[in-house]
Design a protein around this motif. Structure first.
Motif, mmCIF file in Angstrom:
data_model
loop_
_atom_site.group_PDB
_atom_site.id
_atom_site.type_symbol
_atom_site.label_atom_id
_atom_site.label_comp_id
_atom_site.label_asym_id
_atom_site.label_seq_id
_atom_site.Cartn_x
_atom_site.Cartn_y
_atom_site.Cartn_z
ATOM 1 N N MET B 257 0.843 -1.205 0.000
ATOM 2 C CA MET B 257 0.000 0.000 0.000
ATOM 3 C C MET B 257 0.877 1.253 0.000
ATOM 4 S SD MET B 257 -3.432 -0.551 0.251
ATOM 5 C CE MET B 257 -4.172 0.858 1.088
ATOM 6 N N VAL B 258 1.883 1.258 0.886
ATOM 7 C CA VAL B 258 2.755 2.436 1.008
ATOM 8 C C VAL B 258 3.516 2.664 -0.303
ATOM 9 C CG1 VAL B 258 4.817 3.338 2.139
ATOM 10 C CG2 VAL B 258 2.979 2.333 3.505
ATOM 11 N N PHE B 259 4.062 1.585 -0.872
ATOM 12 C CA PHE B 259 4.871 1.755 -2.085
ATOM 13 C C PHE B 259 4.029 2.165 -3.292
ATOM 14 C CE2 PHE B 259 9.369 0.951 -1.638
ATOM 15 C CZ PHE B 259 9.441 0.536 -0.327
ATOM 16 N N ILE B 260 2.837 1.574 -3.429
ATOM 17 C CA ILE B 260 2.001 1.956 -4.580
ATOM 18 C C ILE B 260 1.571 3.417 -4.437
ATOM 19 C CG2 ILE B 260 -0.149 1.544 -5.833
ATOM 20 C CD1 ILE B 260 0.024 -1.358 -5.057
ATOM 21 N N THR B 261 1.126 3.796 -3.238
ATOM 22 C CA THR B 261 0.715 5.186 -3.029
ATOM 23 C C THR B 261 1.866 6.137 -3.358
ATOM 24 O OG1 THR B 261 -0.748 4.424 -1.260
ATOM 25 C CG2 THR B 261 -0.336 6.775 -1.385
ATOM 26 N N ALA B 262 3.052 5.805 -2.863
ATOM 27 C CA ALA B 262 4.208 6.678 -3.110
ATOM 28 C C ALA B 262 4.549 6.733 -4.591
ATOM 29 C CB ALA B 262 5.416 6.200 -2.301
ATOM 30 N N ALA B 263 4.496 5.580 -5.277
ATOM 31 C CA ALA B 263 4.838 5.573 -6.708
ATOM 32 C C ALA B 263 3.856 6.440 -7.491
ATOM 33 C CB ALA B 263 4.828 4.151 -7.257
ATOM 34 N N LEU B 264 2.571 6.360 -7.146
ATOM 35 C CA LEU B 264 1.582 7.167 -7.864
ATOM 36 C C LEU B 264 1.768 8.648 -7.545
ATOM 37 C CD1 LEU B 264 -1.600 4.911 -7.486
ATOM 38 C CD2 LEU B 264 -0.098 5.127 -9.449
ATOM 39 N N MET B 265 2.098 8.958 -6.293
ATOM 40 C CA MET B 265 2.332 10.365 -5.931
ATOM 41 C C MET B 265 3.541 10.931 -6.677
ATOM 42 S SD MET B 265 1.809 10.763 -1.849
ATOM 43 C CE MET B 265 0.226 10.571 -1.028
ATOM 44 N N ILE B 266 4.662 10.204 -6.604
ATOM 45 C CA ILE B 266 5.884 10.703 -7.237
ATOM 46 C C ILE B 266 5.701 10.751 -8.756
ATOM 47 C CG2 ILE B 266 8.373 10.329 -7.503
ATOM 48 C CD1 ILE B 266 8.254 8.716 -4.883
ATOM 49 N N GLY B 267 5.007 9.738 -9.289
ATOM 50 C CA GLY B 267 4.737 9.710 -10.723
ATOM 51 C C GLY B 267 3.873 10.888 -11.156
ATOM 52 N N THR B 268 2.845 11.187 -10.379
ATOM 53 C CA THR B 268 1.975 12.324 -10.688
ATOM 54 C C THR B 268 2.785 13.611 -10.768
ATOM 55 O OG1 THR B 268 0.148 11.287 -9.516
ATOM 56 C CG2 THR B 268 -0.005 13.654 -9.873
#
Lengths: 85, 573
Positions: B257-268
């Motif tokens: 959960m933490v890694f997917i959320t972070a990847a989507l945030m940084i990607g955005t």
């Protein structure tokens, strides 16, 4: 620019603000929404469990506030250091 | 009027509006084409950014995705909004002060290197093309779903209906992206935001009133249903009885959960078509405020989506599951015809059973139904159905146009003007930008008609790549004066390489493939962009430590972008 109020100080104040705001950002999303979600789910907010509410609603509201607070405080900082446009 | 007539009318009016705006706001110089002349108000830019950002997937599929994922779907909600905090606080104001036209231009100038510029161009093209193909596909799907009779009435290169829809979408995007450039795109996006948010909210508000008696879906989600009890508690109860996970608790591991959320945030925060929107406002403080508006407008949809998701699932469980086949509501029968709802009475008892076991489950629901069937579920008039069609198209077209602009400017500005043909005139560069946009539309259309098999996987790739390349490079370019070209280039290349490797391995089954058990540290490919970004940071810092510091004028540039004063209009020199 006042001699004692240098670009370096302006940058330091900016970084300090960022640290505070990103701590809040981290706390409401990763903290309340994920890491402590199970514990917070013991508390109810109307029909919402609190952890679930933070993950699907609350964190987003706080994100919006963070950006507007940042914009307002940075504008004030710009004027204080006389670097505003 | 029939649904079809309303759809023709509303889609027709909105298309005429977009093309009208494009003709009115034709770009006359590269500055207008690249950054809309640099005079867009923060409010208009916020609206445009919101439309730019919210794609066909956000509009049509996200609520349905959350319906089936429940709490786990929070990764999309937090990831795709929290990224704006990164963007607003760490990138947007400084990129605006820097005041050039494109993201590769920043990377190229800050890292005083055409190699860095070229790496950035390649990454921008890669990210934008993977993303735009999905948008063109989205236009085609919406078209074929709502305007089937129109599309069936003519022949076009022996394409199927979705293909014909893609071609119509290409023609419309061609008009306003190629003619108007950023100027045309900005004002059409403002109109598109209004269309899409209205279309999204009307059914949501009515469904919320129907189910929980509250017109605000965000509050309604926490409300109680007619026959007593909170809606979310009931969902949890019914779903666990049927053998599913409870709606409000997830199945994904906390790490993932933490890694997917972070990847989507940084990607955005690293998506070039979003970043460039902040070059279009006049001042640094406008960029700050504008990011706040953008998130506010995005949040209206993103906080409504989880309500639509839960309402939709509740509706299915309440009015379809355990009901007699002959007594199903009318909307179920309507949508059964499209194949998005499939009912198969396996045990022949005349009753529909929804279960977690594929061997006994008799109800198969496509996730898109949660948004698409909204108007019928809420028994709204026909014009609302037409509105959903227009809204879905607005969402797809606005994102496609923003991406096409990034592709065309990367080629005309960062490859031609800055590297291959430095003496090209402004007129010539503008012609090249338009030509590049035409080529990009054609390529995007081709992939829309012949989509790669794994459209969903491609989105993970786009975000992963943006997270692993742009975000770290731009961030270090602003916050570290000592970051040099060697560090930045090595960081970007290693971040990209490891992310591409991991996603190809686990999503596309290359390099020996692998299953969930083989994931590194239990991180899914969707979340690997976070690791890619970390690798980028670490490699860049290590390489920097034993190579030469950047020249004095570059360090002065960094000093300069940190101070708001003196941000003239975005310029080339």
């Amino acid at each position: 620019m006042h001699p004692e109020k240098t670009a370096k100080q302006y940058w330091k104040r900016n970084l300090r603000l960022l640290v505070i705001l990103f701590s809040i950002w981290f706390l409401v999303s990763y903290g309340f929404g994920i890491i402590f979600a199970d514990q917070l789910n013991q508390i109810s907010l109307g029909g919402y469990k609190l952890g679930f509410w933070f993950a699907q609603q609350g964190s987003i509201y706080v994100f919006i506030l963070i950006i507007f607070v940042y914009a307002a405080l940075m504008n004030r900082l710009d004027r204080e250091f006389d670097v505003n446009e | 009027m029939t649904i079809l007539a309303w759809t023709y009318l509303l889609v027709g009016i909105t298309f005429a509006l977009y093309i009208g705006i494009a003709i009115w706001s034709r770009a006359g110089s590269t500055k207008e084409f690249y950054v809309a002349g640099g005079g867009v108000s923060p409010l208009a830019n916020g609206l445009a950014t919101a439309a730019d950002w919210m794609s066909a997937a956000s509009f049509i599929s996200m609520a349905g995705l959350i319906s089936f994922m429940g709490y786990d779907g929070s990764v999309y909600l937090m990831g795709w909004t929290g990224g704006y905090v990164l963007l607003a606080l760490l990138l947007a104001p400084y990129m605006r002060k820097f005041g050039k036209f494109t993201v590769p231009a920043f990377i190229g100038d800050r890292y005083y290197s055409n190699t860095a510029r070229t790496v950035a161009v390649i990454a921008a093209l890669f990210v934008s093309f993977t993303y735009v193909a999905g948008q063109m596909r989205g236009v085609g799907i919406v078209f074929s779903r709502y305007l089937e009779p129109l599309l069936s009435s003519f022949e076009l290169f022996s394409l199927d209906n979705t293909g014909k829809g893609v071609v119509i979408g290409m023609v419309v995007v061609f008009f306003y992206a190629v003619l108007g450039g950023m100027k045309g795109i900005t004002y059409t996006q403002v109109a598109q935001y209004c269309v899409l948010i209205f279309a999204y909210m009307v059914p949501a508000i009515f469904i919320s009133m129907m189910l929980v008696g509250n017109p605000i879906p965000q509050i309604g989600l926490g409300g109680s249903v007619e026959n007593g009890g909170y809606l979310l508690d009931k969902l949890d109860g019914v779903l666990t009885d049927l053998g599913f996970a409870a709606y409000t608790s997830g199945q994904k591991s906390m790490t993932d959960m933490v890694f997917i959320t972070a990847a989507l945030m940084i990607g955005t925060a690293g998506l070039p078509h979003v970043i460039v929107r902040f070059f279009t406002v006049p001042r640094v403080r406008d960029a700050r405020k504008s990011a706040g508006y953008a998130l506010l407008f995005i949040a209206i949809l993103y906080t409504t989506a989880p309500a639509i998701a839960a309402f939709g699932m509740y509706n299915f469980l309440d009015s379809v599951h355990n009901k007699k086949m002959a007594e199903l509501p009318e909307w179920v029968q309507t949508w059964e015809k499209t194949g998005l709802i499939k009912i198969n009475d396996l045990n022949q008892d005349g009753i529909v059973q929804y279960t977690s076991d594929p061997a006994t489950n008799e109800l198969d629901i496509d996730k898109d139904i949660m948004v698409l069937a909204g108007p019928e579920i809420a028994k709204l008039p026909n014009w609302v159905v037409g509105l959903i069609a227009a809204g879905g198209m607005a969402a797809a077209l606005s994102t496609a146009a923003g991406l096409l602009l990034v592709i065309s400017t990367s080629v005309s500005h960062d490859l031609l003007k800055k590297q291959l043909m430095p003496n090209i005139s402004d007129k010539g560069e503008l012609r090249a930008a338009r030509l590049a946009a035409v080529v990009a539309v054609v390529i995007a259309g081709y992939f829309g008609i012949n989509p790669p098999d794994y459209v969903a996987a491609v989105v993970a790739l786009a975000f992963g790549l943006a997270a692993a390349s742009f975000f770290p490079a731009i961030l270090m370019g602003i916050f570290s004066k000592k970051m040099n070209k060697e560090g930045a280039i090595a960081g970007m290349i290693s971040g990209l390489a490891i992310t591409i490797f991991y996603i190809l391995k686990f999503k596309f089954n290359l390099f020996g493939g692998g299953s969930e058990n083989d994931w590194w540290f239990g991180i899914s490919p969707e979340g690997f962009g976070t690791v890619g970004a970390m690798v980028n940071f670490i490699v860049a810092l290590v390489v920097m430590s034993f190579t030469k510091a950047p020249p004095a004028d570059v360090q002065d540039l960094v000093e300069d972008i940190r101070i708001p004063r003196g941000a003239g209009a975005a310029s080339d020199h």
